[in-house]
Design a protein around this motif. Structure first.
Motif, PDB file in Angstrom:
ATOM      1  N   LEU A  81       0.831  -1.206   0.000  1.00 48.55           N
ATOM      2  CA  LEU A  81       0.000   0.000   0.000  1.00 48.55           C
ATOM      3  C   LEU A  81       0.865   1.256   0.000  1.00 48.55           C
ATOM      4  CD1 LEU A  81      -2.843  -1.087   2.426  1.00 48.55           C
ATOM      5  CD2 LEU A  81      -2.728  -1.257  -0.071  1.00 48.55           C
ATOM      6  N   SER A  82       2.012   1.190   0.641  1.00 44.91           N
ATOM      7  CA  SER A  82       2.942   2.322   0.597  1.00 44.91           C
ATOM      8  C   SER A  82       3.446   2.536  -0.825  1.00 44.91           C
ATOM      9  CB  SER A  82       4.128   2.088   1.531  1.00 44.91           C
ATOM     10  OG  SER A  82       3.689   2.007   2.865  1.00 44.91           O
ATOM     11  N   LEU A  83       3.779   1.448  -1.498  1.00 43.08           N
ATOM     12  CA  LEU A  83       4.232   1.545  -2.889  1.00 43.08           C
ATOM     13  C   LEU A  83       3.128   2.091  -3.792  1.00 43.08           C
ATOM     14  CD1 LEU A  83       6.175  -1.840  -3.212  1.00 43.08           C
ATOM     15  CD2 LEU A  83       7.145   0.467  -3.056  1.00 43.08           C
ATOM     16  N   LEU A  84       1.910   1.601  -3.592  1.00 43.27           N
ATOM     17  CA  LEU A  84       0.793   2.094  -4.400  1.00 43.27           C
ATOM     18  C   LEU A  84       0.515   3.570  -4.118  1.00 43.27           C
ATOM     19  CD1 LEU A  84      -1.660  -0.942  -4.265  1.00 43.27           C
ATOM     20  CD2 LEU A  84      -0.397  -0.093  -6.252  1.00 43.27           C
ATOM     21  N   GLY A  85       0.660   3.968  -2.852  1.00 42.85           N
ATOM     22  CA  GLY A  85       0.490   5.374  -2.506  1.00 42.85           C
ATOM     23  C   GLY A  85       1.522   6.243  -3.205  1.00 42.85           C
ATOM     24  N   GLY A  86       2.757   5.777  -3.265  1.00 38.39           N
ATOM     25  CA  GLY A  86       3.809   6.495  -3.980  1.00 38.39           C
ATOM     26  C   GLY A  86       3.527   6.575  -5.473  1.00 38.39           C
ATOM     27  N   LYS A  87       3.057   5.476  -6.018  1.00 39.05           N
ATOM     28  CA  LYS A  87       2.727   5.451  -7.449  1.00 39.05           C
ATOM     29  C   LYS A  87       1.570   6.402  -7.742  1.00 39.05           C
ATOM     30  CE  LYS A  87       1.726   2.358 -11.270  1.00 39.05           C
ATOM     31  NZ  LYS A  87       1.715   0.969 -11.740  1.00 39.05           N
ATOM     32  N   LEU A  88       0.587   6.425  -6.866  1.00 37.16           N
ATOM     33  CA  LEU A  88      -0.551   7.328  -7.039  1.00 37.16           C
ATOM     34  C   LEU A  88      -0.099   8.784  -6.985  1.00 37.16           C
ATOM     35  CD1 LEU A  88      -3.608   7.828  -7.290  1.00 37.16           C
ATOM     36  CD2 LEU A  88      -3.745   7.608  -4.810  1.00 37.16           C
ATOM     37  N   ASP A  89       0.757   9.120  -6.021  1.00 35.72           N
ATOM     38  CA  ASP A  89       1.280  10.486  -5.922  1.00 35.72           C
ATOM     39  C   ASP A  89       2.072  10.857  -7.176  1.00 35.72           C
ATOM     40  OD1 ASP A  89       0.123  10.773  -3.434  1.00 35.72           O
ATOM     41  OD2 ASP A  89       1.976  10.330  -2.331  1.00 35.72           O
ATOM     42  N   ALA A  90       2.904   9.945  -7.657  1.00 34.41           N
ATOM     43  CA  ALA A  90       3.687  10.212  -8.869  1.00 34.41           C
ATOM     44  C   ALA A  90       2.770  10.422 -10.076  1.00 34.41           C
ATOM     45  CB  ALA A  90       4.649   9.058  -9.130  1.00 34.41           C
ATOM     46  N   GLN A  91       1.723   9.613 -10.173  1.00 34.32           N
ATOM     47  CA  GLN A  91       0.786   9.750 -11.290  1.00 34.32           C
ATOM     48  C   GLN A  91       0.048  11.079 -11.206  1.00 34.32           C
ATOM     49  OE1 GLN A  91       0.837   7.668 -13.778  1.00 34.32           O
ATOM     50  NE2 GLN A  91      -0.729   8.748 -14.932  1.00 34.32           N
ATOM     51  N   ARG A  92      -0.301  11.507  -9.995  1.00 32.08           N
ATOM     52  CA  ARG A  92      -0.942  12.828  -9.832  1.00 32.08           C
ATOM     53  C   ARG A  92      -0.002  13.937 -10.303  1.00 32.08           C
ATOM     54  NH1 ARG A  92      -5.763  12.757  -7.278  1.00 32.08           N
ATOM     55  NH2 ARG A  92      -6.196  11.110  -5.783  1.00 32.08           N
ATOM     56  N   GLN A  93       1.292  13.822  -9.986  1.00 34.75           N
ATOM     57  CA  GLN A  93       2.265  14.825 -10.428  1.00 34.75           C
ATOM     58  C   GLN A  93       2.378  14.839 -11.953  1.00 34.75           C
ATOM     59  OE1 GLN A  93       3.769  17.213  -8.599  1.00 34.75           O
ATOM     60  NE2 GLN A  93       2.431  16.420  -6.994  1.00 34.75           N
ATOM     61  N   ILE A  94       2.349  13.686 -12.571  1.00 33.09           N
ATOM     62  CA  ILE A  94       2.395  13.614 -14.039  1.00 33.09           C
ATOM     63  C   ILE A  94       1.181  14.308 -14.634  1.00 33.09           C
ATOM     64  CG2 ILE A  94       2.202  12.020 -15.998  1.00 33.09           C
ATOM     65  CD1 ILE A  94       3.972  10.070 -14.337  1.00 33.09           C
ATOM     66  N   VAL A  95       0.017  14.050 -14.080  1.00 36.11           N
ATOM     67  CA  VAL A  95      -1.210  14.676 -14.576  1.00 36.11           C
ATOM     68  C   VAL A  95      -1.139  16.197 -14.397  1.00 36.11           C
ATOM     69  CG1 VAL A  95      -3.697  14.897 -14.166  1.00 36.11           C
ATOM     70  CG2 VAL A  95      -2.650  12.637 -14.290  1.00 36.11           C
ATOM     71  N   ILE A  96      -0.620  16.647 -13.266  1.00 33.55           N
ATOM     72  CA  ILE A  96      -0.479  18.092 -13.029  1.00 33.55           C
ATOM     73  C   ILE A  96       0.449  18.702 -14.074  1.00 33.55           C
ATOM     74  CG2 ILE A  96       0.534  19.802 -11.451  1.00 33.55           C
ATOM     75  CD1 ILE A  96      -0.609  18.049  -9.137  1.00 33.55           C
ATOM     76  N   ARG A  97       1.572  18.055 -14.345  1.00 33.27           N
ATOM     77  CA  ARG A  97       2.514  18.573 -15.348  1.00 33.27           C
ATOM     78  C   ARG A  97       1.887  18.590 -16.741  1.00 33.27           C
ATOM     79  NH1 ARG A  97       6.817  15.389 -12.415  1.00 33.27           N
ATOM     80  NH2 ARG A  97       7.663  16.911 -10.972  1.00 33.27           N
TER      81      ARG A  97
END
Length: 179
Positions: free
Chosen positions: A142-158
Motif C-alpha cells: 500500500l505504501s508503494l501504491l500510494g507512492g505510485k498514485l502520488d507520482a501519477q498525480r504529479q504527471i497529470v499536473i505537469r
C-alpha cells in the motif's frame, strides 16, 4: 485531501447503518412470524445454517461473499466486498471469516487499485487505497501504491500545466496578431 475522500467513510457508515437496520428489521419480522418448522434457514447459495440473531453480521458476510463472486472487491463504492467485510469487523472485530477473506483477497484488491492508477482513475484509486488501508495500514504494498498514485498525480499536473501553457501561448499569439 479532497472533499470526496472525506465523504467515503460517511457513505460507508451510512450504508452499514442501513444494512444493519434492514437486518434488524428482518430479524424482528422473522422472530414475530418465525419459521414454524425449525431453526434452520437456507441461504441464497442453497446452504443451510442455524438461525441466530447476529446483528446483521450474517447478512453482511453474505453480501460480501456475493461481491467477491462478482469480482467487486473494492469497487463500486458502497457495494463491494471490502466495505462489507469492514462493516462486519465494526460489528464483530474478531470475526474470523471477515479477517480471513480480507487477507485472502488483498493481492487481487491491491491489483485493482494499481489498475485504477494505471487507467488514470486517480480519485477512484485514492478511495480504493484508503479502503485497503483501513484493513492494513502498515502493508508495504500500500505504501508503494500510494507512492505510485502520488507520482501519477504529479504527471497529470505537469500535463495539465503544459496544456495550459500551450493554450496561453496560442491566445497570446492570437491577441498579438490582432491589430
Amino acid at each position: 485531501m479532497s472533499r470526496f475522500a472525506t465523504l467515503a467513510p460517511r457513505q460507508r457508515a451510512l450504508a452499514a447503518a442501513i444494512v444493519v437496520a434492514l437486518a434488524l428489521a428482518g430479524a424482528a419480522f422473522w422472530s414475530l412470524h418465525g419459521a414454524k418448522g425449525g431453526s434452520a434457514t437456507v441461504s441464497m447459495d442453497g446452504q443451510t445454517s442455524a438461525a441466530k440473531d447476529d446483528g446483521g453480521v450474517g447478512i453482511l458476510l453474505d453480501l460480501a461473499k456475493t461481491a467477491v463472486g462478482e469480482n467487486r472487491l473494492v469497487a463500486p463504492a458502497g457495494s463491494n466486498a471490502y466495505e462489507f467485510y469492514l462493516s462486519v469487523l465494526q460489528l464483530d472485530p474478531s470475526n474470523k471469516a471477515a479477517l480471513d477473506e480480507l487477507h485472502d483477497s488483498f493481492p487481487t484488491a491491491s491489483a485493482d487499485v494499481e489498475r485504477a492508477i494505471n487507467n488514470n482513475e486517480l480519485d477512484e484509486a485514492q478511495r480504493e487505497l484508503s479502503l485497503l488501508r483501513e484493513f492494513d495500514s502498515t502493508n508495504y504494498i500500500l505504501s508503494l501504491l500510494g507512492g505510485k498514485l502520488d507520482a501519477q498525480r504529479q504527471i497529470v499536473i505537469r500535463q495539465d500545466e503544459a496544456r495550459a501553457a500551450v493554450i496561453q501561448s496560442q491566445q497570446s499569439a492570437a491577441s498579438g496578431a490582432t491589430p
